[in-house]
Design a protein around this motif. Structure first.
Motif, PDB file in Angstrom:
ATOM      1  N   THR A  26      85.534 -36.784 -10.543  1.00  0.00           N
ATOM      2  CA  THR A  26      84.518 -37.764 -10.890  1.00  0.00           C
ATOM      3  C   THR A  26      83.961 -38.508  -9.697  1.00  0.00           C
ATOM      4  OG1 THR A  26      86.290 -39.327 -11.316  1.00  0.00           O
ATOM      5  CG2 THR A  26      85.428 -38.108 -13.191  1.00  0.00           C
ATOM      6  N   GLY A  27      84.800 -39.020  -8.853  1.00  0.00           N
ATOM      7  CA  GLY A  27      84.308 -39.893  -7.807  1.00  0.00           C
ATOM      8  C   GLY A  27      83.921 -39.219  -6.519  1.00  0.00           C
ATOM      9  N   GLU A 101      75.906 -38.372  -7.085  1.00  0.00           N
ATOM     10  CA  GLU A 101      76.516 -39.570  -7.661  1.00  0.00           C
ATOM     11  C   GLU A 101      76.477 -39.415  -9.176  1.00  0.00           C
ATOM     12  OE1 GLU A 101      78.515 -42.955  -7.519  1.00  0.00           O
ATOM     13  OE2 GLU A 101      77.615 -42.194  -5.691  1.00  0.00           O
ATOM     14  N   LEU A 102      77.552 -39.788  -9.827  1.00  0.00           N
ATOM     15  CA  LEU A 102      77.607 -39.617 -11.275  1.00  0.00           C
ATOM     16  C   LEU A 102      76.895 -40.766 -11.979  1.00  0.00           C
ATOM     17  CD1 LEU A 102      81.235 -38.398 -11.956  1.00  0.00           C
ATOM     18  CD2 LEU A 102      79.144 -37.084 -11.892  1.00  0.00           C
ATOM     19  N   ARG A 107      78.138 -38.038 -16.476  1.00  0.00           N
ATOM     20  CA  ARG A 107      79.504 -38.267 -16.968  1.00  0.00           C
ATOM     21  C   ARG A 107      79.666 -37.662 -18.370  1.00  0.00           C
ATOM     22  NH1 ARG A 107      82.181 -41.967 -13.679  1.00  0.00           N
ATOM     23  NH2 ARG A 107      80.813 -43.158 -12.340  1.00  0.00           N
ATOM     24  N   GLN A 108      78.641 -37.832 -19.205  1.00  0.00           N
ATOM     25  CA  GLN A 108      78.708 -37.263 -20.559  1.00  0.00           C
ATOM     26  C   GLN A 108      78.737 -35.740 -20.521  1.00  0.00           C
ATOM     27  OE1 GLN A 108      79.455 -38.832 -23.384  1.00  0.00           O
ATOM     28  NE2 GLN A 108      79.679 -40.568 -21.989  1.00  0.00           N
ATOM     29  N   GLU A 177      89.191 -41.044 -17.438  1.00  0.00           N
ATOM     30  CA  GLU A 177      88.962 -40.966 -15.997  1.00  0.00           C
ATOM     31  C   GLU A 177      87.495 -40.691 -15.695  1.00  0.00           C
ATOM     32  OE1 GLU A 177      89.861 -37.761 -12.496  1.00  0.00           O
ATOM     33  OE2 GLU A 177      91.453 -38.098 -13.958  1.00  0.00           O
ATOM     34  N   ILE A 178      86.889 -39.782 -16.466  1.00  0.00           N
ATOM     35  CA  ILE A 178      85.494 -39.412 -16.231  1.00  0.00           C
ATOM     36  C   ILE A 178      84.552 -40.578 -16.536  1.00  0.00           C
ATOM     37  CG2 ILE A 178      83.594 -37.961 -17.065  1.00  0.00           C
ATOM     38  CD1 ILE A 178      85.687 -35.725 -17.438  1.00  0.00           C
ATOM     39  N   THR A 179      84.789 -41.273 -17.636  1.00  0.00           N
ATOM     40  CA  THR A 179      83.862 -42.338 -18.056  1.00  0.00           C
ATOM     41  C   THR A 179      84.089 -43.652 -17.317  1.00  0.00           C
ATOM     42  OG1 THR A 179      85.309 -42.859 -19.934  1.00  0.00           O
ATOM     43  CG2 THR A 179      83.462 -41.355 -20.337  1.00  0.00           C
TER      44      THR A 179
END
Length: 181
Positions: A26-27, A101-102, A107-108, A177-179
Motif C-alpha cells: 500500500t504505502g 500514490e494511492l 485503494r478500493q 492495511e490497504i484502506t
C-alpha cells in the motif's frame, strides 16, 4: 482417509493467499509486489522472478532488469496486464515502474483484488474438502461404517470451516492495511 494430508493441502491454499496478498503493497514499493506476475515466455508461464532481477532503488520506484532481451516484451506485457495497475517505463532491458500514490479509488481496486485472491483460496479449500468427502464415500463403499464416516466427515467440515475463517481473518487484516491512510 488422511486428515493430516487435507490439513496440509488447506494450509497450502492459505500460504498461496499470503504470498498473493504480500504483493498488494500500500504505502511503498516492494520487490514482492511483482511476485504474483506470471510471464508467458519460452512456451510456458513463468514467474517474473525467474526472468529478471527486481530491485527497489527508491521508495516509489521498482526496477526490473530482464536477463534475456528476447523476453523483455513478454515481461512488459505481463506487468501491464497484471491486476496491479502498473505502467512500466521501458529503457532497453531495464523497466522503471513508478508506484503511484494511492488515492481512495486505487485503494478500493486493491481491496477488490484482495477479495478475488481470498475467494480463490476459499474455492481451493472447498476442492480439498470435496476430495476428502469423496474419499470417505469410497471408503464407506469399501467397508467403513456409516458412523465412522459421519465422524470423519464432520472433522473434515470443521477443518474446512476453520481454514475459511482463517482466510477471512487474513483478508480482513489486509483490507484494513490497504484502506488505512
Amino acid at each position: 482417509m488422511n486428515l493430516d494430508d487435507l490439513k496440509r493441502r488447506m494450509d497450502g491454499a492459505i500460504s498461496v493467499l499470503r504470498t498473493e496478498l504480500a504483493g498488494l503493497r500500500t504505502g511503498r514499493a516492494s520487490s514482492g509486489m511483482l511476485d504474483p506476475i506470471m510471464v508467458n515466455a519460452y512456451g510456458s508461464h513463468m514467474p517474473i522472478t525467474q526472468l529478471a532481477t527486481i530491485s527497489v532503488p527508491e521508495p516509489r520506484l521498482i526496477m526490473v532488469q530482464v536477463w534475456d532481451r528476447a523476453t523483455a516484451g513478454a515481461v512488459e506485457k505481463a506487468i501491464r496486464e497484471s491486476s496491479l495497475g502498473l505502467n512500466p517505463v521501458v529503457e532497453g532491458q531495464v523497466f522503471r515502474i513508478p508506484i503511484p500514490e494511492l488515492n481512495a479509488e486505487r485503494r478500493q481496486e486493491f481491496v477488490k483484488v484482495a477479495h478475488k485472491y481470498a475467494e480463490a483460496a476459499r474455492i481451493s479449500v472447498r476442492h480439498v474438502r470435496r476430495d476428502g468427502i469423496d474419499g470417505l464415500k469410497k471408503s464407506e463403499k469399501d467397508g467403513m461404517s456409516e458412523d465412522e464416516s459421519r465422524k470423519l466427515s464432520e472433522k473434515v467440515q470443521k477443518l474446512t470451516d476453520d481454514t475459511i475463517a482463517e482466510i477471512d481473518a487474513i483478508l480482513a487484516a489486509k483490507e484494513a492495511e490497504i484502506t488505512q491512510i
